[in-house]
Design a protein around this motif. Structure first.
Motif, PDB file in Angstrom:
ATOM      1  N   UNK A 123       0.831  -1.207   0.000  1.00  0.00           N
ATOM      2  CA  UNK A 123       0.000   0.000   0.000  1.00  0.00           C
ATOM      3  C   UNK A 123       0.866   1.257   0.000  1.00  0.00           C
ATOM      4  N   UNK A 124       1.997   1.200   0.674  1.00  0.00           N
ATOM      5  CA  UNK A 124       2.901   2.355   0.676  1.00  0.00           C
ATOM      6  C   UNK A 124       3.430   2.627  -0.730  1.00  0.00           C
ATOM      7  N   UNK A 125       3.696   1.558  -1.466  1.00  0.00           N
ATOM      8  CA  UNK A 125       4.175   1.717  -2.851  1.00  0.00           C
ATOM      9  C   UNK A 125       3.109   2.387  -3.711  1.00  0.00           C
ATOM     10  N   UNK A 126       1.858   1.966  -3.553  1.00  0.00           N
ATOM     11  CA  UNK A 126       0.773   2.552  -4.333  1.00  0.00           C
ATOM     12  C   UNK A 126       0.594   4.017  -3.984  1.00  0.00           C
ATOM     13  N   UNK A 127       0.628   4.341  -2.703  1.00  0.00           N
ATOM     14  CA  UNK A 127       0.482   5.728  -2.261  1.00  0.00           C
ATOM     15  C   UNK A 127       1.591   6.600  -2.849  1.00  0.00           C
ATOM     16  N   UNK A 128       2.801   6.061  -2.878  1.00  0.00           N
ATOM     17  CA  UNK A 128       3.927   6.822  -3.409  1.00  0.00           C
ATOM     18  C   UNK A 128       3.757   7.082  -4.904  1.00  0.00           C
ATOM     19  N   UNK A 129       3.285   6.089  -5.637  1.00  0.00           N
ATOM     20  CA  UNK A 129       3.113   6.242  -7.083  1.00  0.00           C
ATOM     21  C   UNK A 129       2.000   7.239  -7.423  1.00  0.00           C
ATOM     22  N   UNK A 130       1.041   7.396  -6.516  1.00  0.00           N
ATOM     23  CA  UNK A 130      -0.100   8.277  -6.785  1.00  0.00           C
ATOM     24  C   UNK A 130       0.028   9.628  -6.095  1.00  0.00           C
ATOM     25  N   UNK A 131       1.174   9.894  -5.497  1.00  0.00           N
ATOM     26  CA  UNK A 131       1.325  11.118  -4.705  1.00  0.00           C
ATOM     27  C   UNK A 131       1.165  12.385  -5.537  1.00  0.00           C
ATOM     28  N   UNK A 132       1.509  12.322  -6.849  1.00  0.00           N
ATOM     29  CA  UNK A 132       1.414  13.540  -7.660  1.00  0.00           C
ATOM     30  C   UNK A 132      -0.024  13.904  -8.018  1.00  0.00           C
ATOM     31  N   UNK A 133      -0.997  13.080  -7.606  1.00  0.00           N
ATOM     32  CA  UNK A 133      -2.408  13.434  -7.822  1.00  0.00           C
ATOM     33  C   UNK A 133      -2.924  14.395  -6.765  1.00  0.00           C
ATOM     34  N   UNK A 134      -2.128  14.616  -5.742  1.00  0.00           N
ATOM     35  CA  UNK A 134      -2.541  15.547  -4.693  1.00  0.00           C
ATOM     36  C   UNK A 134      -2.707  16.955  -5.285  1.00  0.00           C
ATOM     37  N   UNK A 135      -3.882  17.541  -5.075  1.00  0.00           N
ATOM     38  CA  UNK A 135      -4.173  18.872  -5.596  1.00  0.00           C
ATOM     39  C   UNK A 135      -4.856  18.885  -6.939  1.00  0.00           C
ATOM     40  N   UNK A 136      -4.956  17.725  -7.596  1.00  0.00           N
ATOM     41  CA  UNK A 136      -5.643  17.642  -8.890  1.00  0.00           C
ATOM     42  C   UNK A 136      -7.151  17.533  -8.646  1.00  0.00           C
ATOM     43  N   UNK A 137      -7.987  18.303  -9.366  1.00  0.00           N
ATOM     44  CA  UNK A 137      -9.443  18.188  -9.178  1.00  0.00           C
ATOM     45  C   UNK A 137      -9.927  16.755  -9.381  1.00  0.00           C
ATOM     46  N   UNK A 138     -10.837  16.321  -8.539  1.00  0.00           N
ATOM     47  CA  UNK A 138     -11.342  14.946  -8.606  1.00  0.00           C
ATOM     48  C   UNK A 138     -11.898  14.604  -9.976  1.00  0.00           C
ATOM     49  N   UNK A 139     -12.559  15.579 -10.607  1.00  0.00           N
ATOM     50  CA  UNK A 139     -13.203  15.316 -11.895  1.00  0.00           C
ATOM     51  C   UNK A 139     -12.200  15.114 -13.018  1.00  0.00           C
ATOM     52  N   UNK A 140     -10.943  15.432 -12.792  1.00  0.00           N
ATOM     53  CA  UNK A 140      -9.928  15.275 -13.826  1.00  0.00           C
ATOM     54  C   UNK A 140      -9.066  14.038 -13.632  1.00  0.00           C
ATOM     55  N   UNK A 141      -9.380  13.225 -12.621  1.00  0.00           N
ATOM     56  CA  UNK A 141      -8.641  11.991 -12.365  1.00  0.00           C
ATOM     57  C   UNK A 141      -9.423  10.822 -12.954  1.00  0.00           C
ATOM     58  N   UNK A 142      -8.812  10.066 -13.836  1.00  0.00           N
ATOM     59  CA  UNK A 142      -9.462   8.915 -14.463  1.00  0.00           C
ATOM     60  C   UNK A 142      -8.766   7.623 -14.032  1.00  0.00           C
ATOM     61  N   UNK A 143      -9.416   6.501 -14.309  1.00  0.00           N
ATOM     62  CA  UNK A 143      -8.818   5.207 -13.982  1.00  0.00           C
ATOM     63  C   UNK A 143      -7.532   4.989 -14.774  1.00  0.00           C
ATOM     64  N   UNK A 144      -7.515   5.506 -16.014  1.00  0.00           N
ATOM     65  CA  UNK A 144      -6.311   5.361 -16.824  1.00  0.00           C
ATOM     66  C   UNK A 144      -5.154   6.146 -16.225  1.00  0.00           C
ATOM     67  N   UNK A 145      -5.444   7.316 -15.632  1.00  0.00           N
ATOM     68  CA  UNK A 145      -4.394   8.091 -14.971  1.00  0.00           C
ATOM     69  C   UNK A 145      -3.759   7.290 -13.833  1.00  0.00           C
ATOM     70  N   UNK A 146      -4.611   6.636 -13.045  1.00  0.00           N
ATOM     71  CA  UNK A 146      -4.100   5.823 -11.936  1.00  0.00           C
ATOM     72  C   UNK A 146      -3.307   4.635 -12.466  1.00  0.00           C
ATOM     73  N   UNK A 147      -3.837   3.965 -13.499  1.00  0.00           N
ATOM     74  CA  UNK A 147      -3.167   2.799 -14.075  1.00  0.00           C
ATOM     75  C   UNK A 147      -1.794   3.184 -14.626  1.00  0.00           C
TER      76      UNK A 147
END
Length: 305
Positions: A123-147
């Motif tokens: 889980x720490x690895x996943x959190x680290x990989x997604x850390x740059x999503x902090x501050x991005x509007x929720x409506x602009x985050x897609x499943x492909x962005x996370x993948x």
């Protein structure tokens, strides 16, 4: 010929009759011809004359009246156009505000990321990989962005996301499930039902799933699919007792149990029934020290040795 008719048409009136009197100067004389006209006829004539007079009044137009009417029509058109312009402007302003708030405003920006379903991945690895999503509007985050941020990882079948405004993003991982472990060059590889490698462990005991003999080559054989189907059908109480599985073909699947006994399974068909029969045999014969071989390839006629 008819003397009595003539007498009725020309009556004689006696001057001394009580019904006859002399005319007075105040009496109003009415023509006999006017009395012959009925009241309905008079009403019709008066109505016709009145309508004619009104029609003449309506038909009267002067240049000044026409100019005034034209001005009134133009004013009405301008007022209508102005109302439409105001309504359209308000709609455009509302649209711009909505887009700005929903897609660009920090009011709906990501502040918290919750990771669910992480078992093989840290889980720490996943959190680290997604850390740059902090501050991005929720409506602009897609499943492909996370993948894309998690990269090409064989452990993941896919990801799903769920937004919880104003600031929470939930990421659900769909990991592959290990069903067996194979040994190759003294290393133990976890594999799923498709034969995909999911990582390594130090021993079969650490894997927590049965060993499939034959090394990594076993994952490419035709018998690998039926073996994983059998393992998937076993209840947890039984699969925890399986130490190894082998198969020379899809119809000769064999299970090696941790107590040293062998189970002749046969094909992957009727695996649920075979599992129930095997559990019943093991429970019934455990008091007698058990047996070396259980044959449940024909679950309605099992045998033991």
């Amino acid at each position: 010929m008819f003397p009595h008719v003539a007498e009725q048409q020309n009556p004689e009136v006696s001057a001394n009759s009580p019904k006859v009197r002399r005319l007075d100067t105040a009496d109003e004389l009415v023509s006999v011809e006017d009395q012959k006209v009925g009241r309905l006829t008079q009403w019709r004539a008066a109505t016709k004359e009145r309508n004619a007079q009104q029609g003449q009044k309506k038909a009267v137009h002067t240049p000044e009246i026409d100019r005034r009417l034209s001005q009134l029509r133009q004013q009405r058109k301008r007022k209508k156009a102005k109302r439409w312009a105001v309504a359209l402007g308000a709609f455009l302003v509302a649209t711009v505000l909505f887009v700005g708030i929903v897609f660009y405003s920090p009011l709906l920006a990501v502040r918290t990321i919750t990771v669910q379903g992480a078992h093989l991945l840290s889980e720490d690895y996943v959190q680290q990989q997604l850390s740059d999503l902090d501050g991005v509007p929720l409506t602009r985050v897609s499943e492909q962005d996370v993948q894309n941020r998690l990269g090409e990882n064989s452990i993941l079948r896919g990801v799903t996301i769920e937004s919880h405004p104003p600031h929470d993003l939930v990421v659900r991982l769909q990991e592959r499930v290990p069903v067996a472990v194979v040994e190759q060059d003294k290393k133990f590889y976890l594999v799923d039902s498709d034969g995909v490698q999911l990582g390594t462990v130090d021993s079969v005991e650490d894997a927590g799933v049965p060993l499939i003999g034959g090394g990594l080559d076993a994952t490419h054989k035709d018998s690998f699919g039926p073996i994983t189907q059998v393992l998937a059908s076993l209840p947890s109480s039984l699969i925890s007792e399986v130490s190894e599985t082998k198969a020379d073909s899809s119809s000769t699947i064999t299970l090696k149990m941790k107590d040293g006994s062998t189970v002749m399974w046969g094909t992957s068909s009727e695996s649920e029934l075979k599992a129930k029969v095997l559990i019943s045999l093991r429970e019934a014969l455990s008091e007698n020290g058990g047996v070396d071989t259980y044959d449940v390839s024909s679950p309605l006629h099992p045998t033991t040795k």
